[in-house]
Design a protein around this motif. Structure first.
Motif, mmCIF file in Angstrom:
data_model
loop_
_atom_site.group_PDB
_atom_site.id
_atom_site.type_symbol
_atom_site.label_atom_id
_atom_site.label_comp_id
_atom_site.label_asym_id
_atom_site.label_seq_id
_atom_site.Cartn_x
_atom_site.Cartn_y
_atom_site.Cartn_z
ATOM 1 N N ASN A 102 0.829 -1.199 0.000
ATOM 2 C CA ASN A 102 0.000 0.000 0.000
ATOM 3 C C ASN A 102 0.871 1.260 0.000
ATOM 4 N N LYS A 103 1.906 1.224 0.818
ATOM 5 C CA LYS A 103 2.823 2.373 0.882
ATOM 6 C C LYS A 103 3.481 2.610 -0.479
ATOM 7 N N ILE A 113 -5.855 4.531 -0.540
ATOM 8 C CA ILE A 113 -7.054 3.833 -0.060
ATOM 9 C C ILE A 113 -6.689 2.948 1.126
ATOM 10 N N PRO A 114 -7.654 2.706 2.002
ATOM 11 C CA PRO A 114 -7.389 1.721 3.055
ATOM 12 C C PRO A 114 -7.391 0.309 2.472
ATOM 13 N N LEU A 137 3.455 -0.788 10.898
ATOM 14 C CA LEU A 137 3.148 0.564 10.430
ATOM 15 C C LEU A 137 4.387 1.441 10.501
ATOM 16 N N ARG A 138 5.123 1.277 11.571
ATOM 17 C CA ARG A 138 6.328 2.083 11.723
ATOM 18 C C ARG A 138 7.373 1.684 10.681
ATOM 19 N N GLU A 139 7.540 0.378 10.514
ATOM 20 C CA GLU A 139 8.536 -0.124 9.554
ATOM 21 C C GLU A 139 8.247 0.316 8.126
ATOM 22 N N THR A 140 6.967 0.311 7.773
ATOM 23 C CA THR A 140 6.614 0.609 6.389
ATOM 24 C C THR A 140 6.320 2.084 6.172
ATOM 25 N N GLY A 141 6.080 2.806 7.267
ATOM 26 C CA GLY A 141 5.753 4.219 7.148
ATOM 27 C C GLY A 141 4.336 4.460 6.654
ATOM 28 N N LEU A 142 3.506 3.424 6.698
ATOM 29 C CA LEU A 142 2.125 3.591 6.242
ATOM 30 C C LEU A 142 1.303 4.335 7.294
ATOM 31 N N LEU A 147 -4.845 1.303 6.956
ATOM 32 C CA LEU A 147 -4.892 -0.123 7.296
ATOM 33 C C LEU A 147 -6.214 -0.427 7.985
ATOM 34 N N GLU A 148 -6.820 -1.513 7.562
ATOM 35 C CA GLU A 148 -8.075 -1.932 8.171
ATOM 36 C C GLU A 148 -7.928 -3.398 8.561
#
Ligand code: C2E
Ligand code: MG
Ligand code: MG
Ligand code: MG
Length: 294
Positions: A102-103, A113-114, A137-142, A147-148
């Motif tokens: 997604n990122k 988009i989620p 989330l932190r690792e990918t920076g998303l 995210l759902e």
């Protein structure tokens, strides 16, 4: 030699077990290596606004490209992963892959988009669930809003405090939560009442959509779910929409978002990127009421 041994194995197993039992045996045996061997793949299916055709989200659905059996359905190997203690590894892989992907798409300038991932009831209540999501989330920076997490009603049946804590933590993170296969679980409305402020979306199970026909009494159940969601300030989405007739009826009931083969099957990442680039899917002309009402 190993090769002959392999052959013998097949003979032993096919003569004494049926094919299905043999399949399960081999899947169980191979699952551990599947991640390292890059045999898992996420497919993506768009969630579509019924009026504009706009893609408002996507669901990530895992597939296993097994060397012997071809594409294996998650219905077959997710349960095995839980029995063999591999569900943590599988779940981590899904989370990381979906968020990374997604990122990447966002960085490539595609519409943001989620994307949802499915989490089993068992995994949902694991202590490290929230931490592992936060880490990914932190690792990918998303951004967490993209995210759902899709859980089923059975996730809510466990220890109430633990459920509440987990839902709260996800809410606080900014990750969205939807209740998958809604209407088929064992949960009652009292669960919904208890947790409603923490859940963003109800996903009407595809079995209800499958049975939709003009004048069918079952449509009342769908109607009720949609109204329930509206009254409780939740979004609602119908899954498994396959026909224009179903789309037409859902629109009449004010279901604004759908997911199903009518718009797109789950597709590989590259193909999904092409769809997402367009930003919308041309909507079929389901406003021709006359086609469906007589
Ligand atoms: P689900 O989360 O309810 O996903 C919806 C299923 O309906 C998917 O099946 C999807 O391919 C299918 N579907 C979508 N549109 C239509 C349609 O129009 N008609 C019909 N007949 N089917 C449609 P799939 O991909 O085989 O996944 C089955 C189940 O496996 C999922 O049900 C979910 O519970 C589980 N699953 C899939 N991926 C994962 C994953 O990464 N982790 C976990 N824990 N479970 C997963
Ligand atoms: Mg789902
Ligand atoms: Mg579902
Ligand atoms: Mg399901």
């Amino acid at each position: 030699r190993a090769k002959d041994l392999g052959k013998n194995n097949v003979q032993i197993f096919t003569s004494s077990m049926n094919i299905q039992t043999y399949k399960i045996f081999t899947l169980e045996r191979d699952l551990r290596k599947a991640i390292q061997r890059n045999e898992l793949e996420l497919y993506y299916q768009p969630k579509v606004n019924v009026y504009s055709g706009e893609i408002v989200g996507a669901e990530a659905l895992v597939r296993w490209n097994h060397p012997e059996w071809g594409l294996v359905s998650p219905n077959e190997f997710i349960p095995l992963s839980e029995e063999t203690g591999l569900s943590a590894a599988l779940s981590s892989w899904v989370k990381l892959t979906a968020c990374q992907q997604n990122k990447e798409w966002q960085q490539a300038g595609l519409p943001a988009i989620p994307i949802s991932i499915n989490v089993t009831a068992k995994r949902f209540l694991f202590k490290d669930m929230v931490d592992s999501i936060q880490l990914v989330l932190r690792e990918t920076g998303l951004d967490p809003q993209y995210l759902e997490v899709e859980i089923t009603e059975s996730s809510l049946l466990e220890n109430e405090d633990a459920v509440m804590t987990t839902l709260d933590a996800l809410n606080k993170l900014g990750v969205k939560i939807s209740l998958d296969d809604f209407g088929t679980g064992y949960s009652s409305l009292s669960y919904l009442k208890r947790f409603r402020q923490k859940i963003n979306t109800l996903k009407i199970d595809k079995s209800f959509i499958h049975d939709m026909h003009p004048g069918n009494d079952d449509n009342a159940i769908i109607h009720m779910i949609i109204q329930l969601a509206q009254h409780m300030n939740m979004s609602v989405i119908a899954e498994g929409v396959e026909t224009e007739e179903q789309l037409y009826l859902l629109k009449q009931l004010q279901c604004d978002v759908v997911q199903g083969y009518l718009f797109s099957k789950p597709v590989q990442a590259a193909e999904f990127a092409e769809i997402l680039k367009q930003g919308h899917i041309p909507i079929v002309n389901s406003d021709v009421a006359a086609d469906f009402e007589n």
